[in-house]
Design an enzyme around this catalytic site. Structure first.
Site, short mmCIF file in Angstrom:
data_model
loop_
_atom_site.label_atom_id
_atom_site.label_comp_id
_atom_site.label_asym_id
_atom_site.label_seq_id
_atom_site.Cartn_x
_atom_site.Cartn_y
_atom_site.Cartn_z
CG HIS A 51 -0.46 -0.28 2.50
ND1 HIS A 51 0.43 0.54 3.11
CD2 HIS A 51 -0.71 -1.29 3.37
CE1 HIS A 51 0.71 0.05 4.30
NE2 HIS A 51 0.06 -1.07 4.49
CG HIS A 229 1.84 7.37 6.24
ND1 HIS A 229 2.02 8.64 6.73
CD2 HIS A 229 2.46 7.35 5.03
CE1 HIS A 229 2.71 9.35 5.85
NE2 HIS A 229 2.99 8.59 4.83
CE1 TYR A 256 2.42 11.08 -0.72
CE2 TYR A 256 3.09 11.73 1.50
CZ TYR A 256 2.53 10.80 0.64
OH TYR A 256 2.06 9.61 1.12
CG ASP A 543 38.10 9.43 18.92
OD1 ASP A 543 39.30 9.29 18.72
OD2 ASP A 543 37.58 10.50 19.30
CE1 TYR A 642 34.06 9.56 34.39
CE2 TYR A 642 36.33 10.26 34.72
CZ TYR A 642 35.25 10.05 33.89
OH TYR A 642 35.35 10.32 32.55
C1 LIG Z 1 0.26 4.73 3.36
C2 LIG Z 1 1.72 4.54 3.14
C3 LIG Z 1 2.36 5.23 2.12
C4 LIG Z 1 3.72 5.04 1.90
N1 LIG Z 1 4.34 5.73 0.91
C5 LIG Z 1 5.66 5.57 0.69
C6 LIG Z 1 6.31 6.27 -0.35
O1 LIG Z 1 5.71 7.04 -1.07
N2 LIG Z 1 7.65 6.08 -0.52
C7 LIG Z 1 8.35 5.23 0.27
O2 LIG Z 1 9.55 5.09 0.06
N3 LIG Z 1 7.74 4.54 1.26
C8 LIG Z 1 6.43 4.69 1.49
N4 LIG Z 1 5.81 3.99 2.48
C9 LIG Z 1 6.61 3.11 3.31
C10 LIG Z 1 6.88 1.76 2.69
O3 LIG Z 1 5.68 1.21 2.23
C11 LIG Z 1 7.53 0.87 3.73
O4 LIG Z 1 8.62 1.54 4.31
C12 LIG Z 1 8.03 -0.43 3.17
O5 LIG Z 1 7.06 -1.04 2.39
C13 LIG Z 1 8.44 -1.34 4.32
O6 LIG Z 1 8.95 -2.52 3.77
P1 LIG Z 1 9.40 -3.69 4.72
O7 LIG Z 1 9.91 -4.77 3.86
O8 LIG Z 1 10.25 -3.19 5.80
O9 LIG Z 1 8.07 -4.13 5.49
P2 LIG Z 1 6.81 -4.93 5.01
O10 LIG Z 1 6.42 -4.62 3.62
O11 LIG Z 1 5.76 -4.73 6.03
O12 LIG Z 1 7.30 -6.42 5.02
C14 LIG Z 1 7.49 -7.16 6.20
C15 LIG Z 1 7.03 -8.55 5.95
O13 LIG Z 1 7.40 -9.39 7.03
C16 LIG Z 1 6.44 -10.40 7.14
N5 LIG Z 1 6.53 -11.00 8.45
C17 LIG Z 1 6.31 -10.41 9.63
N6 LIG Z 1 6.45 -11.28 10.64
C18 LIG Z 1 6.80 -12.46 10.07
C19 LIG Z 1 7.06 -13.74 10.61
N7 LIG Z 1 7.01 -13.98 11.90
N8 LIG Z 1 7.38 -14.72 9.74
C20 LIG Z 1 7.45 -14.49 8.42
N9 LIG Z 1 7.18 -13.29 7.86
C21 LIG Z 1 6.85 -12.29 8.69
C22 LIG Z 1 5.14 -9.65 6.92
O14 LIG Z 1 4.10 -10.50 6.55
C23 LIG Z 1 5.51 -8.66 5.84
O15 LIG Z 1 5.19 -9.11 4.56
C24 LIG Z 1 4.45 4.15 2.71
C25 LIG Z 1 3.80 3.46 3.73
C26 LIG Z 1 2.46 3.65 3.96
C27 LIG Z 1 1.79 2.91 5.05
#
Ligand SMILES: Cc1cc2nc3c(=O)[nH]c(=O)nc-3n(C[C@H](O)[C@H](O)[C@H](O)COP(=O)(O)OP(=O)(O)OC[C@H]3O[C@@H](n4cnc5c(N)ncnc54)[C@H](O)[C@@H]3O)c2cc1C
Length: 810
Positions: A51, A229, A256, A543, A642
């Site tokens: 999303h 968000h 934005y 350092d 100290y």
């Molecule tokens: C509304 C919105 C708009 C955004 N717009 C932007 C944008 O314009 N530009 C931008 O750069 N970023 C944007 N972001 C942020 C971006 O979407 C996220 O930073 C990014 O998708 C995070 O990726 P991720 O891989 O860290 O997490 P995720 O995509 O959440 O992936 C984590 C994965 O881990 C899996 N998982 C969790 N626990 C386990 C488990 N125990 N075992 C196996 N799998 C597990 C989950 O199922 C999930 O699929 C936006 C976010 C939101 C919410």
């Protein structure tokens, strides 16, 4: 394209199939790591990634972070048009400035961009409109334009990474939830899943907003909070001319925009933040176990301010029909930067907390993490993103939440230099805290500690005419100069209780420290040594000073914020027979320096105080047992004193009472900074980082090549191409604060690492890393301070007392 069989072993298991996890897998495969297993509990992208709005902006507040974003763009550009096309559109990005302060910020950023090699230009409101024709120019003073920014399709990017990783040998299993992390002797040995166990040496927690939950499986705290968000997508309403419209950010209106077919995507950072899925009042994350591929309810109420502002900037939004308001959770950290690196559990890495920049960062993060995992240490300075920057106080979910909320709600605010955050304060206080408050202390915060910046009580003694011009003069007080001068002319007392303190002990302690330090530290008991610890690239990883307390016991004192980092560095190299312990909370510390410091101390102590520079003694000060270290960070005779924490208030008041008749003044950290600049003492993390060798940082005097130590081989093979130089600016009221571009030899040759005003030498001082050919004394330079090039020159350092006569004292 997914694998079905769960292997019983893999070298590395990545938990999470979002853009973060898949990018790490892709980059590990590029480095030849084929035995990698990526486990995703649901479908790829089903966390926050699916999303995302997909905007990719590059300019950030630090070099490394910006470089990471630039790496992302370079990769996305390379993938575009290939079978792994992530839908990359390099349409350029505009950022508007609608207030004089914002315009100053924009000009300052344009300066930084020059040093990062980003082609950022300043443009007029009309030029901005040419690139984003739907915008209204009212109130716009100017804008920045970065032609290499853009946007992409988050799912296509993730699948592109996954596909590339699989081709490199990585196995990817979806619908495989990790339920536990197995440890042995503080190191990873495998993961448990719903479908069986997998043995492995490395686990990468790329769990996005679930990363805190995954961390808990190994007893590791990952301080992040899922925050709701929002952005909306309109129906088609605009006519296209065939080209792409730039992305547009209007921080003064919190919004934005980017094109989406014939419509727009519009989002922002709401003033009222909405943490999500937390338990009760303690703020611990508790995300429903089936929360995948799902969104939150539309929250128009909270989005109202953004929607209204959007119509001000883009009037067509008034009539545009909304297809959908996307409300999705995303992981935010307490300082708005990523959370990366190896945790306290050996072999357990984390890459999460992308604070709505995960798509922009993914390419660079994946590369950096893969290099870190494969090479055992990061290939560039990643300290500002390192999980170890979060001290023990972030164990508290409530404290974490308070900070996350503040960071989110002020995301688009201008951050003036020396700006202090206010949430969750005060937390860690020194025993003399109440004394400081009663004397009008202006506090700053570092690693949870309240530290005195200056005392209002000293303002009347200062000189208002010395206030620096522009932003540098905003969070400033004449008291800083008064406290500085007291230290040079009589004596000053500083509360340095927040220093991080580490004890290394045991039969192997001396051998370990000799192996890690570039200087010779296993000297006689009672000796104190200034040293660095280097990484394999020869870069300065730590350092600090090391004091030998006994044959088998050493005390290390390092910067307030660096304790966890330095301790982890030492501990990971320590074998059995060596204990490495954080003793910060055991010791209060008062710094007493100045030409009259000896008189002050002598009037409160009957002990012999004639012991020499860089040695220590146990003495009594009034009724207080004290370990006195004859060291200095201000370039004057004096001690770090100290005492066990419970004596701290008594030590402070004893010294204060003893010193008052002798002209003693209490001082704060801003005076220390000015004093240390005059003496050329470095700040790790700014002047010196893991990317510079001691030779480049001007610390070659510490290096003992005649002994063996980690990093020596790299030092022997390299000739320093750059040198940290002391610059003096022609205009003393123009003060550089860090990151300003430095022009030398007709081009931008470097960037300011730290700067400030020296109240004794009466000059504006800046340190900068410059190419060796421009580092010679007398080289003319210019530093861009808020868009104005200020002439200056490279000078011999230190500016104050180059012979060190004051330190040795009489
Ligand atoms: C509304 C919105 C708009 C955004 N717009 C932007 C944008 O314009 N530009 C931008 O750069 N970023 C944007 N972001 C942020 C971006 O979407 C996220 O930073 C990014 O998708 C995070 O990726 P991720 O891989 O860290 O997490 P995720 O995509 O959440 O992936 C984590 C994965 O881990 C899996 N998982 C969790 N626990 C386990 C488990 N125990 N075992 C196996 N799998 C597990 C989950 O199922 C999930 O699929 C936006 C976010 C939101 C919410």
């Amino acid at each position: 394209m997914v694998d079905r069989e769960l292997p019983s072993r893999a070298r590395c298991v990545i938990v999470g199939g979002g853009v973060g996890g898949t990018s790490i897998a892709y980059h590990l495969a590029e480095l030849g790591w084929s035995d990698v297993l990526l486990l995703e509990r649901s479908e790829l992208t089903s966390g926050s990634t699916f999303h995302s709005a997909g905007l990719v902006g590059q300019l950030r507040g630090s070099v490394s972070l910006t470089r990471m974003m630039m790496d992302s763009v370079e990769l996305y550009r390379r993938l575009a048009g290939t079978e792994h096309d992530p839908g990359w559109v390099e349409c350029g990005g505009i950022r508007l400035a609608c207030s004089p302060e914002r315009w100053e910020e924009t000009r300052r950023q344009a300066g930084w961009a020059k040093t990062f090699g980003l082609p950022l230009e300043l443009i007029s409101a009309e030029e901005a409109r040419e690139r984003f024709p739907l915008m209204e120019t009212g109130g716009v003073i100017g804008a920045s334009w970065l032609p290499t920014d853009g946007y992409l399709d988050p799912s296509r990017l993730t699948y592109a990474f996954a596909d590339g990783a699989r081709r490199g040998g990585c196995r990817i299993l979806t619908h495989t939830r990790v339920t536990g992390i197995e440890l042995r002797d503080g190191a990873v040995r495998g993961v448990r899943t719903e479908r069986g166990d997998v043995e492995c040496e490395v686990v990468v927690n790329a769990g996005g907003m679930f990363a805190a939950e995954v961390g808990r499986m190994a007893g590791v705290r990952v301080p992040l909070v899922p925050m709701a968000h929002e952005y909306l997508v309109t129906q088609p309403f605009r006519e296209r001319d065939g080209g792409h419209m730039a992305t547009l950010r209007d921080p003064d209106h919190l919004v934005y925009f980017r094109e989406e077919g014939d419509g727009l995507v519009m989002g922002g950072y709401e003033r009222r933040s909405a943490p999500w899925a937390l338990t009760g009042g303690d703020g611990l994350d508790a995300i429903p176990p089936d929360f995948n591929g799902r969104l939150l309810e539309e929250d128009w109420d909270r989005f109202e301010e953004i929607a209204v502002n959007a119509r001000v900037r883009v009037p067509a939004m008034e009539d545009a029909r909304v297809t959908r308001l996307i409300n999705g959770p995303e992981a935010f950290t307490p300082d708005g930067e990523f959370c990366l690196g190896e945790t306290d559990v050996r072999g357990l890495f984390v890459a999460a907390g992308f604070c709505a920049h995960g798509l922009a960062g993914a390419g660079g993060v994946g590369k950096a993490m893969a290099e870190w995992i494969a090479g055992g240490e990061p290939s560039m300075d990643l300290w500002r993103m390192d999980i170890r920057r979060f001290g023990a106080h972030y164990r508290s979910p409530r404290h974490t939440l308070a900070r996350v909320r503040e960071v989110y709600e002020t995301y688009y605010d201008i951050k003036f230099p020396y700006h202090e955050r206010s949430a969750g304060r005060p937390l860690r206080t020194s025993p003399a805290y109440e004394w400081h408050r009663a004397h009008g202390a202006a506090f700053g915060e570092k690693s949870g500690w309240e530290r005195v910046n200056w005392y209002a009580a000293n303002e009347a003694e200062g000189d208002e005419a010395l206030r620096p011009r522009g932003w540098a003069g905003r969070h400033w007080s004449p008291a800083i100069g008064a406290e500085h001068r007291a230290c040079r002319e009589a004596a000053a007392l500083f509360d340095e209780t927040s220093f991080a303190k580490i004890e290394v002990s045991g039969a192997g302690a001396a051998e370990l420290l000799e192996r890690l330090c570039d200087n010779h530290v296993a000297r006689d008991v009672g000796r104190v040594t200034y040293t660095q610890m280097l990484n394999r690239r020869g870069g300065v990883e730590c350092d600090f000073t090391v004091a030998r307390l006994a044959e088998d016991r050493f005390s290390i004192v390092t910067g307030t914020a660096f304790g966890r980092h330095d301790l982890a560095w030492i501990a990971r190299h320590a074998g059995p027979g060596v204990q490495v312990e954080d003793v910060t909370s055991r010791w209060a510390c008062a710094g007493l320096w100045g030409p009259r410091a000896r008189d002050v101390l002598a009037s409160a102590s009957t002990d012999d105080l004639s012991f020499g520079y860089m040695t220590l003694r146990d003495v009594a000060v009034g009724d207080v047992p004290v370990r006195a270290l004859r060291v200095t960070y201000v370039g004057e005779l004096g001690w770090e004193l100290y005492c066990p924490m419970e004596y701290g208030a008594a030590l402070w008041s004893t010294l204060w009472e003893a010193g008052r008749p002798l002209g003693l003044r209490a001082g704060g950290y801003r005076a220390i900074d000015s004093l240390r600049l005059e003496k050329g003492y470095r700040v790790w993390g700014a002047d010196v980082t893991p990317d510079e060798t001691p030779y480049e940082a001007g610390l070659g005097f510490c290096v003992r090549l005649e002994k063996d130590f980690l990093g020596r081989a790299a030092l022997e093979q390299s000739t320093p191409a750059r040198r940290l130089c002391c610059l003096v600016l022609g205009d003393p009221r123009a003060v550089a604060l860090g990151n300003e571009p430095v022009r030398a030899g007709g081009r931008v040759a470097g960037r300011v690492t730290s700067g400030g005003y020296g109240y004794t030498v009466e000059r504006s001082i800046a340190y900068a890393l410059l190419p060796a050919e421009q580092a010679e004394r007398g080289t003319p330079v210019a530093v861009e301070v808020f868009g104005e090039w200020v002439e200056g020159e490279v000078v011999a350092e230190p500016l104050f007392d180059p012979q060190g006569a004051r330190i040795r004292g009489g």
